[in-house]
Design an enzyme around this catalytic site. Structure first.
Site, PDB file in Angstrom:
ATOM      1  N   LYS A 144       4.787   5.828  -3.658  1.00 27.05           N
ATOM      2  CA  LYS A 144       5.848   5.666  -4.662  1.00 27.05           C
ATOM      3  C   LYS A 144       5.382   4.793  -5.829  1.00 27.05           C
ATOM      4  CE  LYS A 144       8.765   3.823  -1.757  1.00 27.05           C
ATOM      5  NZ  LYS A 144       7.851   3.815  -0.572  1.00 27.05           N
ATOM      6  N   ARG A 156      -4.334  -1.257   1.775  1.00 26.27           N
ATOM      7  CA  ARG A 156      -3.771  -1.445   0.433  1.00 26.27           C
ATOM      8  C   ARG A 156      -4.070  -2.839  -0.129  1.00 26.27           C
ATOM      9  NH1 ARG A 156       2.458  -0.111  -0.909  1.00 26.27           N
ATOM     10  NH2 ARG A 156       2.894  -1.561   0.796  1.00 26.27           N
ATOM     11  N   ARG A 191       8.814  -1.726   9.388  1.00 31.38           N
ATOM     12  CA  ARG A 191       9.221  -1.118   8.111  1.00 31.38           C
ATOM     13  C   ARG A 191       9.388   0.388   8.244  1.00 31.38           C
ATOM     14  NH1 ARG A 191       4.492  -2.968   4.814  1.00 31.38           N
ATOM     15  NH2 ARG A 191       5.322  -1.734   3.106  1.00 31.38           N
ATOM     16  N   ARG A 222      17.735   2.385  -1.081  1.00 37.43           N
ATOM     17  CA  ARG A 222      17.156   2.473   0.256  1.00 37.43           C
ATOM     18  C   ARG A 222      18.232   2.563   1.327  1.00 37.43           C
ATOM     19  NH1 ARG A 222      11.918  -0.185  -0.943  1.00 37.43           N
ATOM     20  NH2 ARG A 222      10.547  -0.036   0.851  1.00 37.43           N
ATOM     21  N   ARG A 245      -0.751  -7.654   0.923  1.00 37.04           N
ATOM     22  CA  ARG A 245       0.599  -8.138   1.216  1.00 37.04           C
ATOM     23  C   ARG A 245       0.713  -8.555   2.681  1.00 37.04           C
ATOM     24  NH1 ARG A 245       4.484  -3.509  -1.150  1.00 37.04           N
ATOM     25  NH2 ARG A 245       5.628  -4.102   0.723  1.00 37.04           N
TER      26      ARG A 245
HETATM   27  P1  ADP Z   1       6.845  -0.302   0.164  1.00 46.37           P
HETATM   28  O1  ADP Z   1       6.603   0.277  -1.200  1.00 46.37           O
HETATM   29  O2  ADP Z   1       5.602  -0.559   0.901  1.00 46.37           O
HETATM   30  O3  ADP Z   1       7.864   0.463   0.917  1.00 46.37           O
HETATM   31  P2  ADP Z   1       8.422  -2.349  -1.167  1.00 46.37           P
HETATM   32  O4  ADP Z   1       7.546  -3.185  -2.009  1.00 46.37           O
HETATM   33  O5  ADP Z   1       9.220  -1.291  -1.823  1.00 46.37           O
HETATM   34  O6  ADP Z   1       7.507  -1.736  -0.014  1.00 46.37           O
HETATM   35  O7  ADP Z   1       9.416  -3.267  -0.345  1.00 46.37           O
HETATM   36  C1  ADP Z   1       8.985  -4.411   0.343  1.00 46.37           C
HETATM   37  C2  ADP Z   1      10.164  -5.063   1.030  1.00 46.37           C
HETATM   38  O8  ADP Z   1      11.124  -5.497   0.052  1.00 46.37           O
HETATM   39  C3  ADP Z   1      10.961  -4.162   1.958  1.00 46.37           C
HETATM   40  O9  ADP Z   1      10.393  -4.109   3.278  1.00 46.37           O
HETATM   41  C4  ADP Z   1      12.335  -4.853   1.951  1.00 46.37           C
HETATM   42  O10 ADP Z   1      12.331  -6.013   2.766  1.00 46.37           O
HETATM   43  C5  ADP Z   1      12.447  -5.315   0.507  1.00 46.37           C
HETATM   44  N1  ADP Z   1      13.097  -4.276  -0.318  1.00 46.37           N
HETATM   45  C6  ADP Z   1      12.523  -3.565  -1.332  1.00 46.37           C
HETATM   46  N2  ADP Z   1      13.412  -2.713  -1.876  1.00 46.37           N
HETATM   47  C7  ADP Z   1      14.575  -2.870  -1.195  1.00 46.37           C
HETATM   48  C8  ADP Z   1      15.870  -2.274  -1.276  1.00 46.37           C
HETATM   49  N3  ADP Z   1      16.147  -1.296  -2.168  1.00 46.37           N
HETATM   50  N4  ADP Z   1      16.833  -2.711  -0.414  1.00 46.37           N
HETATM   51  C9  ADP Z   1      16.571  -3.682   0.466  1.00 46.37           C
HETATM   52  N5  ADP Z   1      15.383  -4.273   0.607  1.00 46.37           N
HETATM   53  C10 ADP Z   1      14.388  -3.885  -0.214  1.00 46.37           C
HETATM   54  P1  ADP Z   2       4.434   2.948  -1.690  1.00 51.20           P
HETATM   55  O1  ADP Z   2       4.836   2.331  -2.992  1.00 51.20           O
HETATM   56  O2  ADP Z   2       5.179   4.221  -1.395  1.00 51.20           O
HETATM   57  O3  ADP Z   2       4.491   1.994  -0.549  1.00 51.20           O
HETATM   58  P2  ADP Z   2       1.681   2.925  -2.782  1.00 51.20           P
HETATM   59  O4  ADP Z   2       1.739   3.651  -4.074  1.00 51.20           O
HETATM   60  O5  ADP Z   2       1.582   1.447  -2.823  1.00 51.20           O
HETATM   61  O6  ADP Z   2       2.908   3.415  -1.824  1.00 51.20           O
HETATM   62  O7  ADP Z   2       0.451   3.529  -1.961  1.00 51.20           O
HETATM   63  C1  ADP Z   2       0.133   3.028  -0.645  1.00 51.20           C
HETATM   64  C2  ADP Z   2      -1.399   2.994  -0.496  1.00 51.20           C
HETATM   65  O8  ADP Z   2      -1.894   4.335  -0.485  1.00 51.20           O
HETATM   66  C3  ADP Z   2      -2.126   2.295  -1.647  1.00 51.20           C
HETATM   67  O9  ADP Z   2      -3.244   1.635  -1.098  1.00 51.20           O
HETATM   68  C4  ADP Z   2      -2.550   3.434  -2.560  1.00 51.20           C
HETATM   69  O10 ADP Z   2      -3.740   3.115  -3.296  1.00 51.20           O
HETATM   70  C5  ADP Z   2      -2.810   4.566  -1.571  1.00 51.20           C
HETATM   71  N1  ADP Z   2      -2.474   5.900  -2.091  1.00 51.20           N
HETATM   72  C6  ADP Z   2      -1.473   6.240  -2.951  1.00 51.20           C
HETATM   73  N2  ADP Z   2      -1.461   7.565  -3.198  1.00 51.20           N
HETATM   74  C7  ADP Z   2      -2.492   8.090  -2.472  1.00 51.20           C
HETATM   75  C8  ADP Z   2      -3.003   9.429  -2.287  1.00 51.20           C
HETATM   76  N3  ADP Z   2      -2.448  10.488  -2.913  1.00 51.20           N
HETATM   77  N4  ADP Z   2      -4.056   9.585  -1.469  1.00 51.20           N
HETATM   78  C9  ADP Z   2      -4.620   8.520  -0.854  1.00 51.20           C
HETATM   79  N5  ADP Z   2      -4.189   7.244  -0.959  1.00 51.20           N
HETATM   80  C10 ADP Z   2      -3.126   7.020  -1.759  1.00 51.20           C
END
Ligand code: ADP
Ligand code: ADP
Ligand code: ZN
Length: 216
Positions: free
Chosen positions: A15, A129, A173, A90, A162
Site C-alpha cells: 500500500k 522492510r 497484525r 481499517r 519498524r
Molecule cells: P502496514 O502498512 O504495515 O499495515 P501501518 O503503518 O499502516 O502498517 O500501521 C501501523 C500501525 O498503526 C497499525 O498496526 C495500527 O496499530 C496503527 N494504525 C494505522 N492505521 C490505522 C487505522 N486506520 N486505524 C487504527 N490503527 C491504525
Molecule cells: P504496506 O504499506 O501495505 O504495509 P509496503 O509498501 O510498505 O506495504 O511494502 C511492504 C514491503 O514489501 C516493503 O519492504 C516493500 O519494499 C516491499 N514491496 C512492495 N511492493 C512489492 C512488490 N510488488 N514486490 C516485492 N516487494 C514489494
C-alpha cells in the site's frame, strides 16, 4: 486526474509503495494513517504515546482518535481535489465515518482498490522492510534495495526497521487485518466500488493495474 481513492490490503501488501507512486502521478495527497501515527510518536505528542501502546501489540488504535486525525489531514490544502488513503479506513466504523464526512460535502470515494498478496509473501516482505526515517519511503533488503546501503534514494534519509515488523507483532497484525479490516472488502463491494489487483507482480505492473482499475 485527481481522484479520491482508498487502498485496501493486509500489512506488507504494498500500500505505501503504491500510494506514493499513484499520488505522485497526480491523483492527490498521499495520506497514510500509520505514517501520521509514527510522526506523532517521533514528535512525542500525547496521541503518539497513546498510539504506540496499540501499535506495539499489533492492534488498531481506537476509532475516535484515528478518524479525527485522518479527517483533519484530509482538510489540508494539498488534499482538496484528491488523495490516496493508505491504511485508512481499517474498520467499518472508520469507513462509515469517511463516507459520512464526504457525503456532507456532496462527495464520495471513487474507488477502493484491494491489493491481494498471499500470507507467506507478506511475512517475507515485512521481515525485510526498511523505511526512510525522513520521508517514509519503504524499501526491501532483497526485493527493492536502496542504491546506497542504509540511505533513502529520494532524500538520503536514514533507513530503519519498524519495531512492529518483528515476527510476533507481524502475526498479530495479520490477525487484526483478517478480523477487523477484511470486512471492508464486502462493504465496498456492495457499494460497487471495489477493484481487486494482484499485488504479487513487479511494482510497476501493480501500479499500472491499480491505475487502470480507477480509470487514471
Ligand atoms: P502496514 O502498512 O504495515 O499495515 P501501518 O503503518 O499502516 O502498517 O500501521 C501501523 C500501525 O498503526 C497499525 O498496526 C495500527 O496499530 C496503527 N494504525 C494505522 N492505521 C490505522 C487505522 N486506520 N486505524 C487504527 N490503527 C491504525
Ligand atoms: P504496506 O504499506 O501495505 O504495509 P509496503 O509498501 O510498505 O506495504 O511494502 C511492504 C514491503 O514489501 C516493503 O519492504 C516493500 O519494499 C516491499 N514491496 C512492495 N511492493 C512489492 C512488490 N510488488 N514486490 C516485492 N516487494 C514489494
Ligand atoms: Zn527518504
Amino acid at each position: 486526474m485527481s481522484a479520491r481513492v482508498v487502498l485496501l490490503g493486509p500489512p506488507g501488501a504494498g500500500k505505501g509503495t503504491q500510494a506514493a507512486l499513484i499520488a505522485e502521478a497526480g491523483v492527490g495527497a498521499h495520506i497514510a494513517s500509520g505514517d501520521l501515527f509514527r510522526k506523532h510518536l517521533g514528535e512525542g505528542t500525547e496521541l503518539g504515546a497513546l498510539a504506540k501502546t496499540y501499535m506495539d501489540k499489533g492492534e488498531l488504535v481506537p476509532d475516535d482518535v484515528t478518524i479525527r486525525m485522518v479527517l483533519e489531514r484530509m482538510d489540508e490544502q494539498d488534499a482538496r481535489d484528491g488523495y490516496v488513503l493508505d491504511g485508512f479506513p481499517r474498520t467499518l466504523e472508520q469507513a462509515k465515518a469517511l463516507d459520512d464526512a464526504l457525503g456532507g460535502q456532496g462527495r464520495e470515494i471513487a474507488a477502493a482498490l484491494l491489493i491481494e498478496v498471499e500470507t507467506e509473501e507478506l511475512v517475507r516482505r515485512l521481515a525485510g522492510r526498511w523505511i526512510c526515517r525522513n520521508c517514509q519511503t519503504p524499501y526491501h533488503e532483497s526485493f527493492s534495495p536502496p542504491q546506497a546501503a542504509g540511505r533513502c534514494d529520494s532524500c538520503s534519509g536514514e533507513l530503519y526497521q519498524r519495531d512492529d515488523d518483528k515476527s510476533e507483532v507481524v502475526r498479530a497484525r495479520l490477525e487484526t487485518y483478517e478480523r477487523q479490516t477484511a470486512p471492508l472488502v464486502g462493504y465496498y463491494e456492495s457499494q460497487g466500488k471495489l477493484a481487486r489487483v494482484n499485488g504479487q507482480q513487479r511494482v510497476e505492473q501493480v501500479t499500472a493495474d491499480l491505475e487502470a482499475a480507477f480509470g487514471a
